[in-house]
Structure formats: C-alpha cells, structure tokens
Design a protein around this motif. Structure first.
Motif: not given
Length: 369
Positions: A263-276, A95-102
């Motif tokens: 479309p939404a910001f892409p979902v990376c493998a490390a993010f999804l693995a952490g969610i699971r 969100g606001r804290a992600g503005a400008g984040h790569p």
C-alpha cells in the motif's frame, strides 16, 4: 568582478540507466515539508550536446503524483518524438528525493514546491536554452502545476494535466464536514494518519477474504493457490489501483516498489488539509490565461471493483469531478476523456495509453505549432 565560470552541474547516471541522468537540487528546508532538503531533476544526458544548443527548441517539465516517481519512459519518448526535450522533477520529500526520508510525500503546503519548480525552469530556459516550456503533471502534481501557474503567470507556455486532483473523491458531506474535521485535526495532530473510508473498507474485505482462503486451503478447500514461503504478495484488494497494474500482482507494468509502494505511503492530516485548501482555490477559479489540456478517463470505479475492471477505469478520482472542476481553471481549457483510461493515463493498457499520448502530442502540435 569575479570572472570565474560556474562549475559544471554534477550529473549522475539515473536509476533508469543511461542515457537518463539525475541532478540533485538543494532546497531551503521548510516546516511545510519537514526534513526535506533537496529535489531531483531527471533528463537525458544528450538534452544539450556539448558545445551546442539544445537538441529540441521546446521542453516539457513533468510533475509526478503522490506516492509516485518518474519511470514512464514511454511518456518521455512520445514527447521526444514530438520535438520536446523531457525533464522530470522529483519534488522534495518525493520519489527519488524522498528515498530515505522518514515520511515520504508528507508535504503540508504544495506551494513549498515553487522553489524547486522555479529552479528547474531556470535550468531549462536559461541554462539549457529551451525557448518554450510545457508543464505536464499527474494527479497531485497537476494541482501543484496549476497553483504554480496561478502564482507565476507567463512562466510556462502550456499546461497538460493527466487526471489532476481537483477535488476530494467523496460525498458532499465528507467534502464539507469531513474537510473541516481534517483541518481541525491537522492543527492538533498534524501527523495523524487519515484513511479513505471506502479504501479502508475494501482493504478490510480483502484481508478477510484472504484469511478465509487460507483457512479453506488448510482444510483442503482449494480456495487459494499455494505459494512458497515469503513469496505471497498479498491480495490485490489491499491496494486495488497499484496492484491491478503492477506485474507482481498480474498487472501489465513494473516499477520500483520502494519508491511507489503498495500500500501507499500514509496520508497525514496536515497533508490532506493543505490539499483541501488548494482545491478550494480551484473551486473559486484560478483565472489562468495559459492554454490548459485536461485528460482523464471516461469512467471511475470503486475500490470494490475487480482487478480487470480497475484496469479500464480511474479507481482513485472521480472523473465527473475532474471534468466539472476543469471549468474553473481558466479561459482556454480543453477537456479530453480517454476510454478505458486508468488514473495515471500513461499506465493504461496499450490502446488507451496510445490514445492518451496521441491526444497529448496532437494538442501541443495544434496549440504551439
């Protein structure tokens, strides 16, 4: 002994405009959220009038979902009218804290957010003086809220969840073998983008249909309406959930597409693995003793649905899974399903949105007085 008073926190007018203000909170950088160094707390300037205690004894801390930020001021107004001061946390890299984040929302372990949640709760309870605090969280934020409550019992008085992400919306085969594959990929190539197969199929179909339409229009077939150069927003099917709701594609709501893109910001493998990993914790049982309200729609629909169908169902998650997994949360869980609700129930069409807000505030009134 240093008797110098602490400096006043720096509040800036929020992007929502007055009376909303934003407060930057520095956080410890972590490999769980590469490159993220701050979070943002949003609230109204009058939350604590100068020289007085808080205008409301109770408070709500809102946690947004993935590819999201706080803009739903009508949700805040419902809480304020019910006697709860409203605070919204923009988590690190989001969100606001992600503005400008790569890579916004690229968080590999949601527990990294515990630092900023703790900081916000200290502000709400110790600095602003609220006596009771409720977590209100949507989707991925719901999973964060639950893991926080599991790890920090007694820190909040209730949890209210809006379509929490408690399981992967896929087949049993994908939830088991697919999750194992994602976990393996996350160790080798953590930044690899992982697509949702059903969503990717719907996106390809939408692109193909648009191309057919363009050719038909070029040959006088009249399959698409003409639009001035550079103004075509693209087909709804490229991102059915967001585009069925945003006014740019004929939906009922508006938000900043830089912070909640389509479309939404892409979902990376490390993010999804952490969610699971965290969803497996939910499945094994969290044992929460704090009262929990889980709200979701009465039905889900696929990414192949029409925009009108998508405005009356959850396109993102399986409501059957939400209801089923809610039994694993704790000893005092209430589940309420909202007819015609969408994934973010606060973005439902007015009748369903109003019902959700009434259920939310009514439940809190019954449970906390």
């Amino acid at each position: 002994m240093n008797d110098t008073p602490s400096p006043e926190p720096r509040l800036t007018t929020d992007l929502l405009g007055e009376p909303w203000v934003a407060r930057r909170l520095e956080v410890t950088e972590s490999p769980a959220a590469p490159g993220a160094d701050h979070a943002v707390l949003v609230h109204q300037r009058g939350a604590v009038p100068a020289g007085h205690g808080p205008r409301h004894r109770r408070a709500v801390l809102y946690l947004h979902g993935r590819n999201d930020y706080f803009f739903q001021t009508w949700l805040a107004e419902a809480f304020l009218d019910a006697g709860y001061e409203f605070y919204a946390m923009e988590l690190r890299a989001c969100g606001r804290a992600g503005a400008g984040h790569p890579s916004p929302h690229d968080v590999r372990d949601l527990r990294v957010h515990h630092e900023e949640i703790a900081a916000c709760l200290d502000i709400i309870r110790l600095e602003h003086g609220h006596e009771q605090v409720v977590l209100n969280a949507h989707s991925t934020g719901g999973l964060s809220a639950l893991i926080w409550a599991k790890d920090h019992p007694g820190t909040v008085d209730a949890i209210t969840l809006n379509s929490p992400w408690l399981d992967l919306n896929s087949s049993a085969l994908m939830r088991s073998y697919g999750s194992a594959y994602v976990d393996l990929v996350s160790r080798i190539a953590p930044d690899r983008v992982i697509e949702d197969p059903e969503e990717a199929k719907a996106m390809r179909a939408a692109v193909a249909a648009q191309q057919v339409g363009v050719r038909g229009h070029a040959h006088g077939g009249g399959l698409v309406a003409s639009s001035p150069a550079g103004t075509d927003p693209g087909p709804v099917g490229l991102d059915l959930y967001a585009r069925s709701l945003h006014e740019r594609w004929g939906g009922p709501w508006s938000w900043d597409l830089a912070l909640k893109p389509s479309p939404a910001f892409p979902v990376c493998a490390a993010f999804l693995a952490g969610i699971r990993r965290l969803q497996r914790e939910v499945h094994h049982g969290l044992g929460l003793e704090v009262p929990v309200l889980v709200c979701c729609s009465t039905r889900s629909c696929s990414h192949a649905a029409t925009a009108e169908e998508a405005r009356h169902a959850d396109v993102v998650l399986s409501v059957r899974q939400i209801v089923s997994r809610s039994a694993h949360l704790g000893t005092d869980v209430t589940v309420v399903q909202i007819p015609d609700g969408v994934h973010d129930l606060a973005l439902s069409l007015p009748p369903a949105c109003q019902e959700y807000l009434a259920v939310l505030t009514g439940w809190l009134d019954a449970r906390l007085g």
